[in-house]
Design a protein around this motif. Structure first.
Motif, short mmCIF file in Angstrom:
data_model
loop_
_atom_site.label_atom_id
_atom_site.label_comp_id
_atom_site.label_asym_id
_atom_site.label_seq_id
_atom_site.Cartn_x
_atom_site.Cartn_y
_atom_site.Cartn_z
N ALA A 255 0.82 -1.21 0.00
CA ALA A 255 0.00 0.00 0.00
C ALA A 255 0.86 1.26 0.00
CB ALA A 255 -0.92 0.00 1.22
N VAL A 256 1.93 1.25 0.76
CA VAL A 256 2.82 2.42 0.85
C VAL A 256 3.49 2.69 -0.49
CG1 VAL A 256 4.96 3.31 1.86
CG2 VAL A 256 3.23 2.23 3.33
N TYR A 257 4.01 1.64 -1.11
CA TYR A 257 4.74 1.79 -2.37
C TYR A 257 3.82 2.25 -3.50
CZ TYR A 257 9.46 0.16 -1.30
OH TYR A 257 10.74 0.08 -0.84
N THR A 258 2.66 1.62 -3.63
CA THR A 258 1.75 1.97 -4.73
C THR A 258 1.18 3.37 -4.54
OG1 THR A 258 -0.06 0.81 -3.58
CG2 THR A 258 1.13 -0.41 -5.27
N THR A 259 0.78 3.70 -3.31
CA THR A 259 0.26 5.04 -3.04
C THR A 259 1.34 6.10 -3.23
OG1 THR A 259 -1.32 4.14 -1.43
CG2 THR A 259 -0.90 6.51 -1.35
N GLY A 260 2.54 5.79 -2.75
CA GLY A 260 3.65 6.73 -2.89
C GLY A 260 4.00 6.97 -4.36
N ALA A 261 3.96 5.91 -5.17
CA ALA A 261 4.26 6.05 -6.60
C ALA A 261 3.22 6.93 -7.28
CB ALA A 261 4.30 4.67 -7.26
N PHE A 262 1.95 6.72 -6.94
CA PHE A 262 0.89 7.53 -7.54
C PHE A 262 1.04 8.99 -7.17
CE2 PHE A 262 -3.18 9.69 -7.35
CZ PHE A 262 -3.72 9.42 -8.61
N LEU A 263 1.26 9.28 -5.89
CA LEU A 263 1.39 10.66 -5.43
C LEU A 263 2.63 11.32 -6.03
CD1 LEU A 263 0.41 10.26 -1.67
CD2 LEU A 263 -1.00 11.17 -3.53
N PHE A 264 3.71 10.55 -6.16
CA PHE A 264 4.94 11.10 -6.72
C PHE A 264 4.72 11.53 -8.17
CE2 PHE A 264 8.88 10.45 -9.15
CZ PHE A 264 9.72 11.33 -8.49
N VAL A 265 4.09 10.66 -8.95
CA VAL A 265 3.84 10.97 -10.36
C VAL A 265 2.87 12.15 -10.48
CG1 VAL A 265 2.81 10.13 -12.51
CG2 VAL A 265 4.34 8.66 -11.19
N TYR A 266 1.78 12.11 -9.72
CA TYR A 266 0.72 13.11 -9.88
C TYR A 266 1.16 14.49 -9.42
CZ TYR A 266 -3.99 15.00 -10.15
OH TYR A 266 -5.10 15.74 -10.51
N PHE A 267 1.79 14.56 -8.26
CA PHE A 267 2.10 15.87 -7.69
C PHE A 267 3.54 16.33 -7.99
CE2 PHE A 267 -1.45 14.48 -4.98
CZ PHE A 267 -2.28 15.57 -5.12
N ILE A 268 4.52 15.45 -7.83
CA ILE A 268 5.91 15.86 -8.00
C ILE A 268 6.26 16.00 -9.47
CG2 ILE A 268 8.31 15.36 -7.48
CD1 ILE A 268 6.56 15.98 -5.03
N LEU A 269 6.12 14.90 -10.23
CA LEU A 269 6.44 14.97 -11.65
C LEU A 269 5.49 15.91 -12.39
CD1 LEU A 269 7.33 11.28 -12.59
CD2 LEU A 269 8.84 13.15 -11.94
N GLY A 270 4.21 15.88 -12.01
CA GLY A 270 3.24 16.78 -12.63
C GLY A 270 3.60 18.23 -12.37
N GLY A 271 4.02 18.54 -11.16
CA GLY A 271 4.42 19.91 -10.83
C GLY A 271 5.65 20.36 -11.59
N ILE A 272 6.61 19.45 -11.76
CA ILE A 272 7.83 19.78 -12.51
C ILE A 272 7.49 20.10 -13.97
CG2 ILE A 272 9.99 18.84 -13.41
CD1 ILE A 272 10.25 17.30 -10.76
N PHE A 273 6.63 19.27 -14.56
CA PHE A 273 6.25 19.49 -15.95
C PHE A 273 5.55 20.84 -16.12
CE2 PHE A 273 6.64 14.84 -16.79
CZ PHE A 273 7.45 14.95 -17.90
N LYS A 274 4.71 21.20 -15.18
CA LYS A 274 4.01 22.48 -15.26
C LYS A 274 4.98 23.66 -15.23
CE LYS A 274 -0.35 20.98 -13.12
NZ LYS A 274 -1.25 21.15 -11.97
N LYS A 275 6.04 23.51 -14.44
CA LYS A 275 7.00 24.60 -14.30
C LYS A 275 7.93 24.72 -15.51
CE LYS A 275 5.94 26.11 -10.14
NZ LYS A 275 5.48 27.50 -9.91
N LEU A 276 8.29 23.58 -16.09
CA LEU A 276 9.34 23.58 -17.11
C LEU A 276 8.83 23.59 -18.54
CD1 LEU A 276 11.88 21.01 -15.57
CD2 LEU A 276 11.87 23.51 -15.39
N THR A 277 7.53 23.43 -18.74
CA THR A 277 7.04 23.32 -20.12
C THR A 277 6.03 24.41 -20.45
OG1 THR A 277 5.24 21.82 -19.45
CG2 THR A 277 7.32 20.81 -20.10
#
Length: 220
Positions: A88-110
């Protein structure tokens, strides 16, 4: 630029067509077809990673976040980790990382219609998918077919945008509007970003060169 519903419909059509073609060539079985269809559907929305608002980005982040969670879960299963809490920790963490962290980076850099709306970006999306799938014990044909589905779906988005660009704001066909040529391009105005994308394409392409050539040798 084509609208959300048009991209959704065209992405579904492209994903279904490629899955059917792969089955006809005996590259995949009928039971794998939904995975290939989904990969093509996701690929059709990847160019809109550079759009900061709207349904495409939200759906894209939800889908890629879910895919990240699934990959994390599969990785745990392959390493023999079956503890429910850890899963549960790994799957939830992966989802949150992609949605908020990677998503936030893309918004800033593109910015919209930047490098993500280009042919090398479509190739990069395919190679990134292939690189991820290479970490799992899957058949070579399934890896390549799924990766190609992402690339084909990506190109379908760019092609649809270009087709839409041949109609100007007054609705006159065959008179290109100002967006013409901004989707099926080979570089962006940011030369550093363009160089980075090409370097990644070369590196990832070289890393998977043997698998790619073997796959096409079998087909042709």
């Amino acid at each position: 630029m084509a609208g959300f519903k048009a991209h959704m419909a065209f992405g579904m059509l492209t994903g279904a067509a490629w899955a059917a073609f792969a089955i006809a060539l005996s590259l995949i079985t009928f039971w794998i077809a939904p995975v290939v269809f989904f990969a093509g559907f996701i690929g059709a929305f990847l160019p809109d990673l550079d759009s900061d608002t709207g349904k495409p980005l939200r759906i894209l982040l939800l889908c890629t976040g879910t895919a990240g969670a699934i990959i994390a879960g599969l990785y745990l299963l392959e390493t023999g980790q079956t503890e429910l809490k850890l899963f549960a920790v790994y799957t939830t963490g992966a989802f949150l990382f992609v949605y908020f962290i990677l998503g936030g980076i893309f918004k800033k850099l593109t910015h919209h219609r930047g490098i993500f709306h280009s042919v090398p970006a479509a190739i990069l999306a395919m190679l990134v998918t292939l690189t991820i799938l290479n970490n799992f014990d899957l058949g070579a044909q399934m890896k390549m077919t799924t990766s190609l589905a992402v690339g084909i779906g990506y190109l379908s988005h760019l092609i649809l945008d270009e087709l839409n660009s041949v109609v100007n704001l007054k609705g006159i066909p065959f008179v290109p509007n100002k967006a013409s040529g901004s989707a099926l391009k080979f570089y962006s105005n940011n030369h550093i970003v363009t160089l980075g994308v090409y370097c990644l394409v070369i590196f990832l392409g070289y890393s998977s060169f043997g698998l790619i050539t073997d796959f096409f040798d079998e087909i042709f």
